[in-house]
Design a protein around this motif. Sequence first.
Motif, PDB file in Angstrom:
ATOM      1  N   UNK A 284       0.835  -1.199   0.000  1.00 58.14           N
ATOM      2  CA  UNK A 284       0.000   0.000   0.000  1.00 58.14           C
ATOM      3  C   UNK A 284       0.871   1.251   0.000  1.00 58.14           C
ATOM      4  N   UNK A 285       0.227   2.405  -0.163  1.00 63.65           N
ATOM      5  CA  UNK A 285       0.949   3.675  -0.104  1.00 63.65           C
ATOM      6  C   UNK A 285       1.633   3.845   1.250  1.00 63.65           C
ATOM      7  N   UNK A 286       0.996   3.336   2.306  1.00 66.73           N
ATOM      8  CA  UNK A 286       1.549   3.508   3.646  1.00 66.73           C
ATOM      9  C   UNK A 286       2.916   2.866   3.792  1.00 66.73           C
ATOM     10  N   UNK A 287       3.167   1.801   3.029  1.00 65.40           N
ATOM     11  CA  UNK A 287       4.460   1.128   3.108  1.00 65.40           C
ATOM     12  C   UNK A 287       5.596   2.005   2.596  1.00 65.40           C
ATOM     13  N   UNK A 288       5.262   3.020   1.800  1.00 63.51           N
ATOM     14  CA  UNK A 288       6.270   3.899   1.212  1.00 63.51           C
ATOM     15  C   UNK A 288       6.259   5.308   1.801  1.00 63.51           C
ATOM     16  N   UNK A 289       5.116   5.748   2.298  1.00 63.00           N
ATOM     17  CA  UNK A 289       4.947   7.163   2.657  1.00 63.00           C
ATOM     18  C   UNK A 289       5.860   7.616   3.790  1.00 63.00           C
ATOM     19  N   UNK A 290       6.100   6.756   4.767  1.00 63.10           N
ATOM     20  CA  UNK A 290       6.922   7.192   5.901  1.00 63.10           C
ATOM     21  C   UNK A 290       8.336   7.549   5.455  1.00 63.10           C
ATOM     22  N   UNK A 291       8.892   6.772   4.533  1.00 59.27           N
ATOM     23  CA  UNK A 291      10.249   7.038   4.062  1.00 59.27           C
ATOM     24  C   UNK A 291      10.292   8.097   2.965  1.00 59.27           C
ATOM     25  N   UNK A 292       9.216   8.199   2.187  1.00 56.30           N
ATOM     26  CA  UNK A 292       9.187   9.126   1.050  1.00 56.30           C
ATOM     27  C   UNK A 292       7.866   9.899   1.056  1.00 56.30           C
ATOM     28  N   UNK A 293       7.727  10.853   1.960  1.00 54.38           N
ATOM     29  CA  UNK A 293       6.454  11.567   2.067  1.00 54.38           C
ATOM     30  C   UNK A 293       6.193  12.540   0.932  1.00 54.38           C
ATOM     31  N   UNK A 294       7.243  13.067   0.317  1.00 54.68           N
ATOM     32  CA  UNK A 294       7.075  14.141  -0.672  1.00 54.68           C
ATOM     33  C   UNK A 294       7.574  13.782  -2.072  1.00 54.68           C
ATOM     34  N   UNK A 295       8.490  12.845  -2.171  1.00 51.76           N
ATOM     35  CA  UNK A 295       9.048  12.489  -3.476  1.00 51.76           C
ATOM     36  C   UNK A 295       8.198  11.392  -4.101  1.00 51.76           C
ATOM     37  N   UNK A 296       7.693  11.593  -5.336  1.00 47.71           N
ATOM     38  CA  UNK A 296       6.873  10.552  -5.963  1.00 47.71           C
ATOM     39  C   UNK A 296       7.677   9.274  -6.203  1.00 47.71           C
ATOM     40  N   UNK A 297       7.067   8.133  -5.865  1.00 46.66           N
ATOM     41  CA  UNK A 297       7.689   6.819  -6.038  1.00 46.66           C
ATOM     42  C   UNK A 297       6.769   5.967  -6.896  1.00 46.66           C
ATOM     43  N   UNK A 298       7.345   5.306  -7.873  1.00 41.65           N
ATOM     44  CA  UNK A 298       6.580   4.382  -8.724  1.00 41.65           C
ATOM     45  C   UNK A 298       7.435   3.154  -8.972  1.00 41.65           C
ATOM     46  N   UNK A 299       6.889   1.992  -8.619  1.00 46.12           N
ATOM     47  CA  UNK A 299       7.645   0.745  -8.647  1.00 46.12           C
ATOM     48  C   UNK A 299       6.891  -0.307  -9.446  1.00 46.12           C
ATOM     49  N   UNK A 300       7.517  -0.825 -10.489  1.00 48.96           N
ATOM     50  CA  UNK A 300       6.892  -1.831 -11.332  1.00 48.96           C
ATOM     51  C   UNK A 300       7.015  -3.222 -10.732  1.00 48.96           C
ATOM     52  N   UNK A 301       5.932  -3.991 -10.821  1.00 53.64           N
ATOM     53  CA  UNK A 301       5.977  -5.380 -10.374  1.00 53.64           C
ATOM     54  C   UNK A 301       6.864  -6.197 -11.300  1.00 53.64           C
ATOM     55  N   UNK A 302       7.332  -7.331 -10.846  1.00 58.32           N
ATOM     56  CA  UNK A 302       8.268  -8.161 -11.583  1.00 58.32           C
ATOM     57  C   UNK A 302       7.759  -8.521 -12.973  1.00 58.32           C
ATOM     58  N   UNK A 303       6.436  -8.719 -13.133  1.00 61.59           N
ATOM     59  CA  UNK A 303       5.898  -9.127 -14.429  1.00 61.59           C
ATOM     60  C   UNK A 303       5.527  -7.968 -15.333  1.00 61.59           C
ATOM     61  N   UNK A 304       5.687  -6.736 -14.848  1.00 64.62           N
ATOM     62  CA  UNK A 304       5.326  -5.582 -15.656  1.00 64.62           C
ATOM     63  C   UNK A 304       3.836  -5.360 -15.774  1.00 64.62           C
ATOM     64  N   UNK A 305       3.030  -6.109 -15.028  1.00 64.26           N
ATOM     65  CA  UNK A 305       1.579  -6.008 -15.134  1.00 64.26           C
ATOM     66  C   UNK A 305       0.931  -5.351 -13.920  1.00 64.26           C
ATOM     67  N   UNK A 306       1.727  -4.763 -13.052  1.00 62.94           N
ATOM     68  CA  UNK A 306       1.194  -3.993 -11.931  1.00 62.94           C
ATOM     69  C   UNK A 306       2.265  -3.006 -11.488  1.00 62.94           C
ATOM     70  N   UNK A 307       1.817  -1.897 -10.908  1.00 56.27           N
ATOM     71  CA  UNK A 307       2.728  -0.907 -10.368  1.00 56.27           C
ATOM     72  C   UNK A 307       2.240  -0.445  -9.010  1.00 56.27           C
TER      73      UNK A 307
END
Length: 557
Positions: free
Chosen positions: A143-166
Motif C-alpha cells: 500500500x501507499x503507507x508502506x512507502x509514505x513514511x520514508x518518502x512523504x514528498x518524493x513521488x515513487x513508482x515501482x513496477x511489479x516483476x511481471x510488468x503487469x502492476x505498479x
Amino acid sequence: MRPTALAALIACLLAGTAQADVRLLTAATIHTGDPDAPAATALAWDTDTGRVLAVGDRQAMLTLYPLAALTDVGQATVIPGLIDAHAHLMFLGGTLMQADLTGATSTRDIVARLQRFAADNPEGWLLGSGWDQNRWPGKQFPTVADLDAAFPDRPVWLGRIDGHAGWGNSAALRAVARQPGQRGLKGSWQPAGGRIVRDAKGQPSGVFVDEAMSLVQAAIPAPSEAAREQMLARALDKAVSQGLTGVHDMGVSRADLAMMRRFADAGRLPLRIDAYADGNGDALADLCAQGAYQHAGGRLEMRGVKLFMDGALGSRGAALLADYSDDPHNRGLLVTSPDDFETAVRRADTCHVQVATHAIGDRGNRIALDTYQKVLGERRATDRRWRIEHAQVVALEDIPRFAQLGVIASMQPTHATSDMGWAQDRVGPERILGAYAWRRMLASGARLALGSDFPVEQVDPRLGLYAAVTRQDHAGQPPGGWQPDQRLTAAEALRGFTADAAWAGHDEAQVGRLQPGLRADFVVLDRDPLSVPPAALADLQVRSTWVDGAPVYEAAR
C-alpha cells in the motif's frame, strides 16, 4: 623452375588469395544443430560475409583451409547463437537505470533498497522495478503507507516483476490528480482493461494493475533521447554478455524502432533484433503501409506485431474460464476486448504481418486460439507462424489446437520455476495440469520457441536451459522437479533457444544452426550443455559470443 613446381606454387598463391578472408575455429565439441551433421570440431566462415563456409573434422578443415586465420578454443564447446524468443530490450534498459527490487523479501527490504538508490539519485521521481508480493509474508499487495513514511514528498513508482502492476506512494497519486483532465481516483470506477486496487473507503491503495498503470505513468516525465539511447546500449551489452546473439523484442514502438535503426546504421547493434510492433498502433500502421522492414546489415527487422489478450497470473490479471482458486469472484482481466482483438488480428493478416499474442490464462489463450481459427479459416494450414506468447495456463482440450492451427507456443521456462510456489494456489490442482506444460505441447505436435521475458526474468538463457531440464529452483528444489513429467531434454531445450526460436521468427535460413550458408552466430561455453549434469546447466560459463563471425563479447580471463 620445373613445370610441376611452378604449378604447385601458383596453386598455393591462388589458395592464399581465396583464403585471405576465411577464419577457422576449432574446439573440442561443436554442436551444429544440423540433424544431418550434428557434431564437429571445426568451423570455417567468410569474414567478409559472416557466413559459414564449412563445418567438420578439425584435421580435414585444416587441410581444406591451410592458410585461414585460426582460433583454437581448446576444450571449450561451441553452440549456435542463443536466441531469446520473447524479451523486452527497452524495458530491460530502463530497469538497469532504476532501483533493482528483484528478490526483495518484504516491504521493509524494498524501502531499504530505495533509500540506498535515492542517495545516489536525489532528483525527480524515484523509480524501481522487480517487486513480487508472492515472496513476502502474507503475500498481500503493498500500500501507499508502506512507502509514505520514508518518502512523504518524493513521488515513487515501482513496477511489479511481471510488468503487469505498479505500486506508488501518496506523492505519486497526488501527481496523477494534477494531470489535466484527470478524474478523481476515489470511488468504485475502474479503467478499461485494468484495475485500481482500493481500500474499504474506495481510496486507491497504491497498486494499479495492467491498463490502470497508465494513469500513473502519464504523470512521469518521459526520459530524454540520450537516456533512451543509454537504456538500449546497456540492454544490448547485458544481452550479449549472457550468450545471446538474437532477441525477439516484443512490443516495439515506432520511436524505439527508429532508435534501433540509428544503432544499426552506426554499427552499434551487437546482436540481431526481431522487433514486433507494439499493438494496433503506429508501428503496425507503418508495416501495413511500407511492408516488412529489414535493415541492410541483417541485424534488425520488423515483420510482426505483439498484441495483448490478458494480464498476468501473479497479479491475478490473467483471464480465466473460472474463478481464481484463491480469489473467488475474480476471473482476471481482458486487456483487449475480443472484438478489438479480432480487428487487430484481421488488420495484421491483411497486411501479411505475423501475429504474436500475449495470453496467460486459459480464457485468454482460448480467445486467442478461437480468433486465430476464425481469421485464418481454411488458410490455417498455410505457413503463417502465428504465435501465442507465454501460453501459460491452457485448458487441456485446447493444447492440441496449437498444432492444428500451426500456432507456435512461445514459452519461458523460468516462469515455471519462479511461479511454482504459488501457481497452483491460483488455479487449483486440475487447471495446473495445463500450466507451463512444455512436454504436453511438444507431444501434441506444437512448435516451442523458448525465451525469458526479460527483465521479468533474468536475461541469462542458461537459467532457461536449467529450468527447462530440471523444473527446479537454484537450490535444486523440489526434489525431482515440479511436475517433472513436463521437463524437456537438454537437446530439446537448446533447440528451443536456437533453431526453433529462429523458425518462430522466420529466420531459419539465416540463423539457429551452424551450417554452410547461414550466419556465423555462435557461443563458446566452458562445458558441453548436452553432456553436463542438468544441475550444472545454470553454471556454464560464457567465454565469448560471436555474431557474423566476429566476437561481440569476450569474458575477462
